[in-house]
Scaffold this motif. Structure first.
Motif, PDB file in Angstrom:
ATOM      1  N   ILE A  73      -8.340 -67.275 -48.269  1.00  0.00           N
ATOM      2  CA  ILE A  73      -9.162 -68.136 -49.124  1.00  0.00           C
ATOM      3  C   ILE A  73     -10.627 -67.937 -48.768  1.00  0.00           C
ATOM      4  O   ILE A  73     -11.002 -67.977 -47.590  1.00  0.00           O
ATOM      5  N   LEU A  74     -11.477 -67.732 -49.783  1.00  0.00           N
ATOM      6  CA  LEU A  74     -12.913 -67.585 -49.585  1.00  0.00           C
ATOM      7  C   LEU A  74     -13.622 -68.853 -50.049  1.00  0.00           C
ATOM      8  O   LEU A  74     -13.444 -69.296 -51.189  1.00  0.00           O
ATOM      9  N   LEU A  75     -14.427 -69.434 -49.175  1.00  0.00           N
ATOM     10  CA  LEU A  75     -15.296 -70.569 -49.516  1.00  0.00           C
ATOM     11  C   LEU A  75     -16.725 -70.065 -49.406  1.00  0.00           C
ATOM     12  O   LEU A  75     -17.267 -69.928 -48.308  1.00  0.00           O
ATOM     13  N   ASN A  76     -17.341 -69.786 -50.542  1.00  0.00           N
ATOM     14  CA  ASN A  76     -18.656 -69.137 -50.527  1.00  0.00           C
ATOM     15  C   ASN A  76     -19.772 -70.087 -50.957  1.00  0.00           C
ATOM     16  O   ASN A  76     -19.574 -70.962 -51.806  1.00  0.00           O
ATOM     17  N   SER A  77     -20.954 -69.877 -50.381  1.00  0.00           N
ATOM     18  CA  SER A  77     -22.173 -70.566 -50.829  1.00  0.00           C
ATOM     19  C   SER A  77     -23.356 -69.666 -50.526  1.00  0.00           C
ATOM     20  O   SER A  77     -23.241 -68.714 -49.753  1.00  0.00           O
ATOM     21  N   HIS A  78     -24.494 -69.962 -51.144  1.00  0.00           N
ATOM     22  CA  HIS A  78     -25.695 -69.170 -50.865  1.00  0.00           C
ATOM     23  C   HIS A  78     -26.712 -69.992 -50.088  1.00  0.00           C
ATOM     24  O   HIS A  78     -26.814 -71.206 -50.251  1.00  0.00           O
ATOM     25  N   MET A  79     -27.458 -69.298 -49.242  1.00  0.00           N
ATOM     26  CA  MET A  79     -28.415 -69.949 -48.351  1.00  0.00           C
ATOM     27  C   MET A  79     -29.771 -70.160 -48.991  1.00  0.00           C
ATOM     28  O   MET A  79     -30.551 -71.017 -48.540  1.00  0.00           O
ATOM     29  N   ASP A  80     -30.115 -69.387 -50.000  1.00  0.00           N
ATOM     30  CA  ASP A  80     -31.467 -69.419 -50.561  1.00  0.00           C
ATOM     31  C   ASP A  80     -31.630 -70.527 -51.587  1.00  0.00           C
ATOM     32  O   ASP A  80     -30.654 -70.994 -52.198  1.00  0.00           O
ATOM     33  N   VAL A  81     -32.871 -70.966 -51.754  1.00  0.00           N
ATOM     34  CA  VAL A  81     -33.215 -71.984 -52.743  1.00  0.00           C
ATOM     35  C   VAL A  81     -34.433 -71.523 -53.532  1.00  0.00           C
ATOM     36  O   VAL A  81     -35.183 -70.649 -53.104  1.00  0.00           O
ATOM     37  N   VAL A  82     -34.626 -72.139 -54.691  1.00  0.00           N
ATOM     38  CA  VAL A  82     -35.733 -71.746 -55.569  1.00  0.00           C
ATOM     39  C   VAL A  82     -37.044 -72.382 -55.113  1.00  0.00           C
ATOM     40  O   VAL A  82     -37.051 -73.358 -54.350  1.00  0.00           O
ATOM     41  N   ILE A 139     -15.305 -68.777 -44.500  1.00  0.00           N
ATOM     42  CA  ILE A 139     -16.453 -69.526 -45.027  1.00  0.00           C
ATOM     43  C   ILE A 139     -17.648 -68.591 -44.974  1.00  0.00           C
ATOM     44  O   ILE A 139     -18.070 -68.173 -43.892  1.00  0.00           O
ATOM     45  N   THR A 140     -18.194 -68.261 -46.136  1.00  0.00           N
ATOM     46  CA  THR A 140     -19.276 -67.283 -46.184  1.00  0.00           C
ATOM     47  C   THR A 140     -20.559 -67.903 -46.712  1.00  0.00           C
ATOM     48  O   THR A 140     -20.540 -68.790 -47.563  1.00  0.00           O
ATOM     49  N   PHE A 141     -21.658 -67.401 -46.194  1.00  0.00           N
ATOM     50  CA  PHE A 141     -22.996 -67.831 -46.606  1.00  0.00           C
ATOM     51  C   PHE A 141     -23.789 -66.556 -46.914  1.00  0.00           C
ATOM     52  O   PHE A 141     -23.988 -65.710 -46.028  1.00  0.00           O
ATOM     53  N   VAL A 142     -24.236 -66.440 -48.176  1.00  0.00           N
ATOM     54  CA  VAL A 142     -24.853 -65.195 -48.618  1.00  0.00           C
ATOM     55  C   VAL A 142     -26.300 -65.419 -49.035  1.00  0.00           C
ATOM     56  O   VAL A 142     -26.706 -66.546 -49.349  1.00  0.00           O
ATOM     57  N   PHE A 169      -8.118 -65.828 -53.294  1.00  0.00           N
ATOM     58  CA  PHE A 169      -8.678 -66.863 -54.169  1.00  0.00           C
ATOM     59  C   PHE A 169     -10.017 -67.298 -53.586  1.00  0.00           C
ATOM     60  O   PHE A 169     -10.202 -67.303 -52.365  1.00  0.00           O
ATOM     61  N   ALA A 170     -10.963 -67.651 -54.469  1.00  0.00           N
ATOM     62  CA  ALA A 170     -12.313 -67.985 -54.004  1.00  0.00           C
ATOM     63  C   ALA A 170     -12.844 -69.230 -54.698  1.00  0.00           C
ATOM     64  O   ALA A 170     -12.543 -69.484 -55.869  1.00  0.00           O
ATOM     65  N   LEU A 171     -13.655 -69.983 -53.956  1.00  0.00           N
ATOM     66  CA  LEU A 171     -14.402 -71.116 -54.492  1.00  0.00           C
ATOM     67  C   LEU A 171     -15.889 -70.890 -54.254  1.00  0.00           C
ATOM     68  O   LEU A 171     -16.281 -70.296 -53.245  1.00  0.00           O
ATOM     69  N   ILE A 354     -10.343 -60.696 -58.229  1.00  0.00           N
ATOM     70  CA  ILE A 354      -9.923 -61.870 -57.458  1.00  0.00           C
ATOM     71  C   ILE A 354     -10.111 -63.123 -58.309  1.00  0.00           C
ATOM     72  O   ILE A 354     -11.208 -63.355 -58.833  1.00  0.00           O
ATOM     73  N   PRO A 355      -9.077 -63.970 -58.458  1.00  0.00           N
ATOM     74  CA  PRO A 355      -9.265 -65.232 -59.182  1.00  0.00           C
ATOM     75  C   PRO A 355     -10.224 -66.138 -58.428  1.00  0.00           C
ATOM     76  O   PRO A 355     -10.174 -66.226 -57.195  1.00  0.00           O
ATOM     77  N   ALA A 356     -11.101 -66.810 -59.172  1.00  0.00           N
ATOM     78  CA  ALA A 356     -12.148 -67.603 -58.521  1.00  0.00           C
ATOM     79  C   ALA A 356     -12.565 -68.748 -59.430  1.00  0.00           C
ATOM     80  O   ALA A 356     -12.654 -68.581 -60.649  1.00  0.00           O
ATOM     81  N   ILE A 357     -12.826 -69.891 -58.820  1.00  0.00           N
ATOM     82  CA  ILE A 357     -13.244 -71.084 -59.543  1.00  0.00           C
ATOM     83  C   ILE A 357     -14.542 -71.622 -58.937  1.00  0.00           C
ATOM     84  O   ILE A 357     -14.638 -71.804 -57.721  1.00  0.00           O
TER      85      ILE A 357
END
Length: 398
Positions: A73-82, A139-142, A169-171, A354-357
Motif C-alpha cells: 500500500i502506498l500513502l503518498n503526499s507532497h512536501m511543497d506548497v504554493v 509512506i512517501t513524501f515527494v 494500491f495507492a492513496l 496501479i489502482p489509486a484513489i
C-alpha cells in the motif's frame, strides 16, 4: 471550541511540519527531510531518501507487513506548497497559528501537509496499539507536485526503486468538502493538453480586402474552439461535475508586424483539459479537421501532450476501494468519488497500471486550496486521522 490542542502531540507535530517553508519558487527540502527522518526514527521505521533529480528528495518510510510478498500500500503526499502573499493573511502563513475558535492557519494545511501527517499519525496509532498488518505500508513524501511533479512523482514512478516497492494500491490527496458527513474522492483525472495553432496568409497592405488572410483563418479557429468551450461550460452551468467536462481556454494570441500590414502569421494558444471519457484520437482528429477547414497554411502543434491515463475502476472490481467505502460507511460517513477537475501526482501512479484513489478526509471544510488564509480546524485534522487509521488497517488487510 477546541481548548485541549496544546497537549495534543499529533497537532503539535503537524504544526512543526507546517512551519517549514517548503514554498515555491526555489524550494529547499532539507528541513522537510530532517523532520520526516525524525518522525521515522520516533516510529522506529526504516527511512530511505532518493534523489532521482538533484535537490529533489523523495522520502520513503516503510512499515513491513506480515506478508511482505503481497502487493503493498502506498500513502503518498507532497512536501511543497504554493507561494503566499503574506499581506493578505490574518496570521503569518508559516507560523501555524491556532485561532481561538480552533483553526490552524498556514500554507499547506489543506494542500497537503495535513494528509501527509494523517498518514504518519494513523500508522503511529496502529503501531502503538500493537496492530500488525498483512501488507507492507510505504509512506512517501515527494517534491514539486505544485509545478507538475516531473522531478518528483513522475521520476520516482518510472524508477526501479518504485517498482521494487511492489505497489498494489495507492492513496493521495483529493480536496476538502463543505459537507459535514461526505468525503470527496477522485478516481481519475483530466488529461492536460496545451496547443498552439499557427495561421499563415499572404502579407499585404492593410487597406486590401483579399481572401485567405491569416486573420480570417485565425477567426475560424478561435470560433471553433470557443463554440466547443461554450457547449462544455453549459454542462457545468446545468449542474454537471466539472471534473467530467472538457475545459478549454484561449490563453495567448500573437503575430503581426504593424497595424496597417496584413500579417503573414498569427498564432493562438489554448489550454485544454480533456475529460476522462473523451476519445483522445477523435479529439485530435477534430482539431486537425478544423485546421484543414480554416484554409491552407493552418497547422497546430503540442506544447504539452500528456498521455491519457485510465481512471481507477469503481465498479466493484478493485477490492481496496470496496473496503474503503465500507469502512467509511461504518464510521457514519460517505464517499463521493468523481473525476478530479485538476491534476495530482496519482496520474503518474495510475500510468504504471496501479489502482489509486485521491482521498482527503477533510469534511465540513471550505475549499481553500492555494487561497489566502488557508486553514483547517483542529477537530477536522483529528477526525481525518481517525478515518485514515481505519482505512489503512482495512486496505492493508485485503
Amino acid at each position: 471550541m477546541t481548548s485541549n490542542w496544546e497537549n495534543d502531540e499529533a497537532v503539535q507535530r503537524f504544526r512543526e511540519y507546517l512551519r517549514i517553508p517548503s514554498v515555491h519558487p526555489d524550494v529547499d527540502y532539507d528541513e522537510c527531510v530532517k523532520f520526516l527522518k525524525k518522525q521515522a526514527n520516533l516510529l522506529e521505521l526504516p527511512v530511505v531518501v532518493h534523489e532521482f533529480v538533484p535537490k529533489k528528495p523523495v522520502v520513503v518510510i516503510t512499515w513491513e507487513g506480515l506478508q511482505p510478498e503481497l502487493p503493498s500500500i502506498l500513502l503518498n503526499s507532497h512536501m511543497d506548497v504554493v507561494p503566499v502573499n503574506e499581506e493578505k493573511w490574518t496570521y503569518p502563513p508559516f507560523d501555524a497559528t491556532i485561532s481561538d475558535d480552533g483553526y490552524i492557519y498556514a500554507r499547506g494545511t489543506q494542500d497537503m501537509k495535513s494528509i501527509g501527517m494523517m498518514h504518519l499519525e494513523a500508522v503511529r496509532r496502529l503501531k502503538n496499539a500493537g496492530v500488525r498488518l498483512k501488507r507492507t505500508i510505504h509512506i512517501t513524501f515527494v517534491p514539486d507536485e505544485e509545478i507538475g511533479g516531473v522531478d518528483g512523482m513522475c521520476a520516482f514512478s518510472e524508477s526501479p526503486e518504485f517498482k521494487q516497492l511492489n505497489i498494489g494500491f495507492a492513496l493521495d490527496e483529493s480536496a476538502p468538502n463543505p459537507k459535514p458527513d461526505e468525503i470527496l474522492a477522485f478516481h481519475g483525472e483530466k488529461t492536460s493538453r496545451q496547443i498552439i495553432v499557427t495561421c499563415r496568409g499572404e502579407p499585404g497592405h492593410g487597406s486590401r480586402m483579399v481572401s485567405g488572410t491569416a486573420g480570417e483563418k485565425l477567426h475560424y479557429i478561435i470560433d471553433k474552439f470557443m463554440t466547443l468551450r461554450a457547449q462544455e461550460k453549459k454542462k457545468v452551468d446545468s449542474g454537471d461535475w466539472f471534473g467530467d467536462v472538457t475545459a478549454i481556454n484561449l490563453t495567448q494570441i500573437s503575430g503581426g508586424v504593424q497595424v496597417n500590414v496584413l500579417p503573414e502569421t498569427l498564432t493562438v494558444s489554448f489550454d485544454i483539459r480533456i475529460a476522462p471519457d473523451v476519445d483522445h484520437e477523435e479529439f485530435e482528429n477534430m482539431i486537425l479537421r478544423w485546421c484543414e477547414e480554416a484554409g491552407e497554411g493552418v497547422s497546430f502543434e503540442y506544447i504539452v501532450k500528456n498521455p491519457q491515463v485510465r481512471s481507477t475502476k469503481i465498479d466493484g472490481s478493485v477490492p481496496f476501494w470496496e473496503v474503503m467505502k465500507k469502512v467509511v460507511a461504518d464510521m457514519g460517513y460517505s464517499i463521493r468519488c468523481v473525476n478530479c477537475p485538476g491534476a495530482t501526482d496519482l496520474r503518474y501512479v495510475r500510468r504504471q497500471g496501479i489502482p489509486a484513489i485521491s482521498f482527503s478526509p477533510l469534511m465540513d471544510s471550505a475549499m481553500l486550496l492555494h487561497a489566502h488564509d488557508e486553514k483547517i480546524h483542529v477537530d477536522v485534522f483529528r477526525k481525518g486521522i481517525d478515518i485514515i487509521e481505519k482505512v489503512v488497517e482495512a486496505i492493508a488487510n485485503v
